[in-house]
Design a protein around this motif. Sequence first.
Motif, PDB file in Angstrom:
ATOM      1  N   VAL A 106       0.877  -1.165   0.000  1.00 19.80           N
ATOM      2  CA  VAL A 106       0.000   0.000   0.000  1.00 19.80           C
ATOM      3  C   VAL A 106       0.910   1.209   0.000  1.00 19.80           C
ATOM      4  CG1 VAL A 106      -1.702   1.332   1.307  1.00 19.80           C
ATOM      5  CG2 VAL A 106      -1.779  -1.169   1.355  1.00 19.80           C
ATOM      6  N   GLN A 107       0.647   2.129  -0.899  1.00 17.86           N
ATOM      7  CA  GLN A 107       1.370   3.398  -0.905  1.00 17.86           C
ATOM      8  C   GLN A 107       0.367   4.533  -0.805  1.00 17.86           C
ATOM      9  OE1 GLN A 107       3.581   3.382  -4.597  1.00 17.86           O
ATOM     10  NE2 GLN A 107       5.426   2.609  -3.584  1.00 17.86           N
ATOM     11  N   ILE A 108       0.703   5.515   0.019  1.00 16.72           N
ATOM     12  CA  ILE A 108      -0.086   6.739   0.117  1.00 16.72           C
ATOM     13  C   ILE A 108       0.767   7.868  -0.449  1.00 16.72           C
ATOM     14  CG2 ILE A 108      -1.242   8.364   1.668  1.00 16.72           C
ATOM     15  CD1 ILE A 108      -1.526   5.991   3.649  1.00 16.72           C
ATOM     16  N   TRP A 109       0.250   8.508  -1.478  1.00 19.25           N
ATOM     17  CA  TRP A 109       0.936   9.612  -2.143  1.00 19.25           C
ATOM     18  C   TRP A 109       0.248  10.908  -1.734  1.00 19.25           C
ATOM     19  CZ3 TRP A 109       4.224   9.057  -6.804  1.00 19.25           C
ATOM     20  CH2 TRP A 109       4.578   7.721  -7.073  1.00 19.25           C
ATOM     21  N   GLN A 110       1.036  11.939  -1.456  1.00 17.84           N
ATOM     22  CA  GLN A 110       0.509  13.236  -1.047  1.00 17.84           C
ATOM     23  C   GLN A 110       0.832  14.280  -2.112  1.00 17.84           C
ATOM     24  OE1 GLN A 110       2.231  14.941   2.493  1.00 17.84           O
ATOM     25  NE2 GLN A 110       0.589  16.437   2.700  1.00 17.84           N
ATOM     26  N   ASN A 111      -0.158  15.103  -2.419  1.00 17.40           N
ATOM     27  CA  ASN A 111       0.036  16.234  -3.318  1.00 17.40           C
ATOM     28  C   ASN A 111       0.486  17.413  -2.474  1.00 17.40           C
ATOM     29  OD1 ASN A 111      -0.057  18.345  -5.119  1.00 17.40           O
ATOM     30  ND2 ASN A 111      -2.147  17.964  -5.777  1.00 17.40           N
ATOM     31  N   GLU A 112       1.677  17.876  -2.750  1.00 17.19           N
ATOM     32  CA  GLU A 112       2.230  19.015  -2.029  1.00 17.19           C
ATOM     33  C   GLU A 112       2.798  19.977  -3.061  1.00 17.19           C
ATOM     34  OE1 GLU A 112       4.034  18.520   2.141  1.00 17.19           O
ATOM     35  OE2 GLU A 112       5.764  18.720   0.808  1.00 17.19           O
ATOM     36  N   GLY A 113       2.174  21.125  -3.194  1.00 20.46           N
ATOM     37  CA  GLY A 113       2.638  22.117  -4.160  1.00 20.46           C
ATOM     38  C   GLY A 113       2.505  21.662  -5.604  1.00 20.46           C
ATOM     39  N   GLY A 114       1.489  20.848  -5.896  1.00 18.38           N
ATOM     40  CA  GLY A 114       1.264  20.381  -7.260  1.00 18.38           C
ATOM     41  C   GLY A 114       2.060  19.152  -7.647  1.00 18.38           C
ATOM     42  N   LYS A 115       2.812  18.574  -6.720  1.00 12.75           N
ATOM     43  CA  LYS A 115       3.616  17.388  -7.004  1.00 12.75           C
ATOM     44  C   LYS A 115       3.220  16.278  -6.034  1.00 12.75           C
ATOM     45  CE  LYS A 115       8.391  15.678  -7.006  1.00 12.75           C
ATOM     46  NZ  LYS A 115       8.536  14.787  -5.886  1.00 12.75           N
ATOM     47  N   TYR A 116       2.949  15.095  -6.580  1.00 15.22           N
ATOM     48  CA  TYR A 116       2.643  13.944  -5.736  1.00 15.22           C
ATOM     49  C   TYR A 116       3.932  13.217  -5.383  1.00 15.22           C
ATOM     50  CZ  TYR A 116      -2.388  14.239  -6.397  1.00 15.22           C
ATOM     51  OH  TYR A 116      -3.690  14.657  -6.373  1.00 15.22           O
ATOM     52  N   ALA A 117       4.035  12.796  -4.131  1.00 17.68           N
ATOM     53  CA  ALA A 117       5.186  12.026  -3.660  1.00 17.68           C
ATOM     54  C   ALA A 117       4.694  10.973  -2.669  1.00 17.68           C
ATOM     55  CB  ALA A 117       6.216  12.939  -2.997  1.00 17.68           C
ATOM     56  N   ILE A 118       5.418   9.874  -2.596  1.00 20.51           N
ATOM     57  CA  ILE A 118       5.054   8.784  -1.691  1.00 20.51           C
ATOM     58  C   ILE A 118       5.391   9.215  -0.268  1.00 20.51           C
ATOM     59  CG2 ILE A 118       5.438   6.369  -1.061  1.00 20.51           C
ATOM     60  CD1 ILE A 118       6.527   6.046  -4.022  1.00 20.51           C
ATOM     61  N   LEU A 119       4.375   9.213   0.575  1.00 24.69           N
ATOM     62  CA  LEU A 119       4.537   9.581   1.976  1.00 24.69           C
ATOM     63  C   LEU A 119       4.631   8.336   2.860  1.00 24.69           C
ATOM     64  CD1 LEU A 119       4.619  12.014   3.927  1.00 24.69           C
ATOM     65  CD2 LEU A 119       2.117  11.836   4.063  1.00 24.69           C
TER      66      LEU A 119
END
Length: 125
Positions: A106-119
């Motif tokens: 399971v991966q949760i990706w976060q949108n931060e400043g218009g960019k998604y990254a794996i959190l």
Amino acid sequence: MSLSNEQAESILAPLMKQYLEALNTSDWKAVENFYHVNAVMIEKGKSCMFGNQAIVDSFKGMGAEFGKYEVQISNSRYEGVGDFVNIHTDFSFVTEKQGVLSGKFVQIWQNEGGKYAILHDQFEL
């Protein structure tokens, strides 16, 4: 705001394709950039790593243990709410030295400043 599964998939599926390509070609700088600086990777019930550099270092170490490898995913399900999209999927590591290792992640990706990254990246073999 909740996202439909189709909306979440339209956001994350292209990123997953790029992420897997980076992993499978050992493009470590690209892999590092897919992870949030404060990301965690958890092997369920066994261990936890903090930070994108530590996570990349663990992938590098797998090359020594497994030899060449390719990560493949299947049976993926996407969800999203607000600034977060996630994937629940089966995976296989097709390895040179250990054969095929299978599990789920399971991966949760976060949108931060218009960019998604794996959190958050949690897996079990």
